[in-house]
Write an enzyme that holds these catalytic residues in place. Sequence first.
Site, PDB file in Angstrom:
ATOM      1  N   GLU A  78      14.560  -5.750  18.686  1.00  0.00           N
ATOM      2  CA  GLU A  78      13.475  -6.709  18.890  1.00  0.00           C
ATOM      3  C   GLU A  78      13.933  -8.040  19.488  1.00  0.00           C
ATOM      4  O   GLU A  78      13.211  -8.648  20.260  1.00  0.00           O
ATOM      5  CB  GLU A  78      12.751  -6.972  17.554  1.00  0.00           C
ATOM      6  CG  GLU A  78      11.976  -5.789  17.009  1.00  0.00           C
ATOM      7  CD  GLU A  78      10.802  -5.410  17.886  1.00  0.00           C
ATOM      8  OE1 GLU A  78      10.121  -6.310  18.418  1.00  0.00           O
ATOM      9  OE2 GLU A  78      10.563  -4.203  18.056  1.00  0.00           O
ATOM     10  N   SER A 355     -17.348   7.301 -41.282  1.00  0.00           N
ATOM     11  CA  SER A 355     -16.610   7.490 -42.533  1.00  0.00           C
ATOM     12  C   SER A 355     -15.131   7.138 -42.449  1.00  0.00           C
ATOM     13  O   SER A 355     -14.446   7.157 -43.466  1.00  0.00           O
ATOM     14  CB  SER A 355     -16.745   8.950 -43.001  1.00  0.00           C
ATOM     15  OG  SER A 355     -18.004   9.166 -43.566  1.00  0.00           O
TER      16      SER A 355
END
Length: 803
Positions: A78, A355
């Site tokens: 690059e 319960s």
Amino acid sequence: MNQVLVLSFSTAVLAFLGFFHVYSEGADVSALNDNLNLSTIIYDHKGEVASKISSNKNEGVKINEIPDHMKNAVIAIEDHRFYEHDGIDYLGISRAFYKNIKAGGIVEGGSTITQQLTKNALLTSEKTYKRKIEEFFLAREIEKQYSKDEIMQMYLNRIYFGNGSWGVKRAAMNYFGKELKDISADEAALLAGLIKAPSALDPYNHYDAAIERRNVVLQAMKTQGFLSEEEYQKAVEKKVVLNEGGRDPLRGKHPFYIDHVIEEAIARYGLTQDELLSGGYRIYTEMDVSMQTAMEDTYSKDELFPKGTKDQKVQSGGVLVDPKTGGVRAIVGGRGEHVFRGFNRATQLKTQPGSTMKPLVVYTPALEEGWGVTEKLKDEEMEFNGYKPGNHSGTFKGDVPMHEALKDSLNVPAVWLLNEMGISKGLDAAKRFGIPLDENDRNLAIALGGLNKGVSPLNMAEAYSAFANDGVRTETHAISRIEDSEGNKIVEWKEKKTKVTEKEIADKMTSMLLEVVQEGTGRGAQISGREVAGKTGTTQVPVEGIKGVKDQWFVGYTPQLVGAVWVGYDQTDEKHYLTTTSSEGAALVFKDFMGAALKGTKPASFNVKAISEYEKEEKNKAKKVPATKKDPVKDNVERKEKVAEEPVKKELQTKKAEESENRQTQPQSQPVKEQPASSTSSPKPVQEKKVEEQKTEKNVSEEKEQENKPDQAPAPKEKTNSGKPPVKEVEEEKEKEKEEQGNENNQSQKPEEKSSEPAPEEGSQQGGDEKEEGGATEESGGENTEEEPQPPAEDTGEADQAS
């Protein structure tokens, strides 16, 4: 003319340079910063990476964590003069211009890495001369404010590598399933090659093109001196192995647990979601990956859950907790597709527990008050100031042992027992267990789980952990510590313990809850080869005319682990309710994930008495005492009197012992003057008199027992200190016994002491006839079921029914 041309050209150059200077000075690069968007790493309880979270499309990494061959690959292809120019490579631009003219098209670009960073971070993607000029000046300004390493770091963290991969760190994981630091030179070259055309060179879709581009990058690296000939040949010949998953395998893993971690960090430690998702925190948790995976596997098995309707899936939430440390080991907050920070049914659910509340608010405080495991409770039709609970079967057993009432989840004995003790005892126990209450929960319906707001599986798992931890509840937590991106500790969990009850009481509760799983409503939760204690719970559909189940619960534990699971619809109505009970739904889900979570761990025992041992002890006591029919109400009155007298008795016994010791230490020349038993000159305290009379009664009983033994001659009787013959003394004692019996009979005729706690009014929350307000059903094998009271109007479910 030449002078004019030269002057004109010079003027133009000066004007351009002046414009360049002015624009450069005014160029704003404040939008560009070096703040890294870092993923937050989640560690398990062993300190190993378990998951990652991030809100950003790109994930940052520091320059010193980027391998040299990655940086070299990008520079080679690059911008090979990156460390030489000041943001604009004039030589590069000239070279590119010449090559493009020669080729008759664009074959090489002249943009530097700094210019590309400028374009990606600060400018739009439009292709105009204005944007190009801005790029030119901004690149120069960036070079003034940042170092080359900072520019390279920002560039590699922002560049797009295709396939949803923003930043080199995420690209390395998505393409190779590796951390960036672990990639090789050929893999780095492939990533660098993608920058030119990410989509066209995507190796998943265009493998050959990607490899060809990789080789071009490798050649450039050799040309620029980044690779030797040998390294180049080795890299070119190497085959690229792609990560077929196409993503970080740890990213987003164990989502429900991660959701809870985020909630806990925000609520308990004041962090924000943005900080957690981009700050690069290291969060160390109590997660056990194997247990979490086991629970997630259970929730993927549709056959374990009740079948839903076409438009709604039956939902569920479950949690596993270490009872010793309070560490949350696993969490699943729902079935189906996960939504980030969506509703977590394991931790955020608020519904009535049915319960499963009985052991907490009824039986534990009852044991603390002196009630026995085998003691008889009343199970008959009765009403408490307008509140009339009933058993689902519509039948009653009369007097039933406590352990049996719990085993079969009978409603009436639980309500009766709470009423006998007083509601305050149940509320106090609930608070010690960590159950959230409000002012509307002060009524007898709490015995059957009739809470105004409700609880989550996490609440219930924490409460039951006290039974598995010798009566001590340790507050649950998922986060053990948090570090920032630099490794500095910013948060650390401090253990919080509450002594709920004595170890002896916790062991008795475990004995009864073991029986629930072995023989009662929780049989569906049995795990082969392991001791499991627990309790089922269900609530009834709050729609008139429909007999069904709204909530299914099972809360259980082994010596090593506590688990809680809820099953039901998110919204219960006349079309969406369950037709099965907890023993067929929630208990089976619990069994599956608890068994898998403990796989590989050695089975452990609670080392508590079996119910049969308590029954044997009761029989042995009965043999020593004449058989009389027990009245639970009378037994409770006597128990209260005994508890009240106990401190006084101990004090009197201590005083007597001291007096005896004083008498023994007096000189022989001063004998103590005895007082005859019938003397009234110095009357004894009532409590002391009772103690002496009880001792006398025991002596008489022993004498009678000796007389009834034909084969054994009675032992010679010694004279008392008063010098009276034994027979005469016995007769006097019998007369005293009759007098005392008369006094007790007079006391027993007094009205029975009532609880000072207000009973629920008729029509108020949880109160009223269950036929009108709804009962509850909890079944096991079709034998016993129970009904419980209705919820308040604003709630959607309530009482538990069990069998």
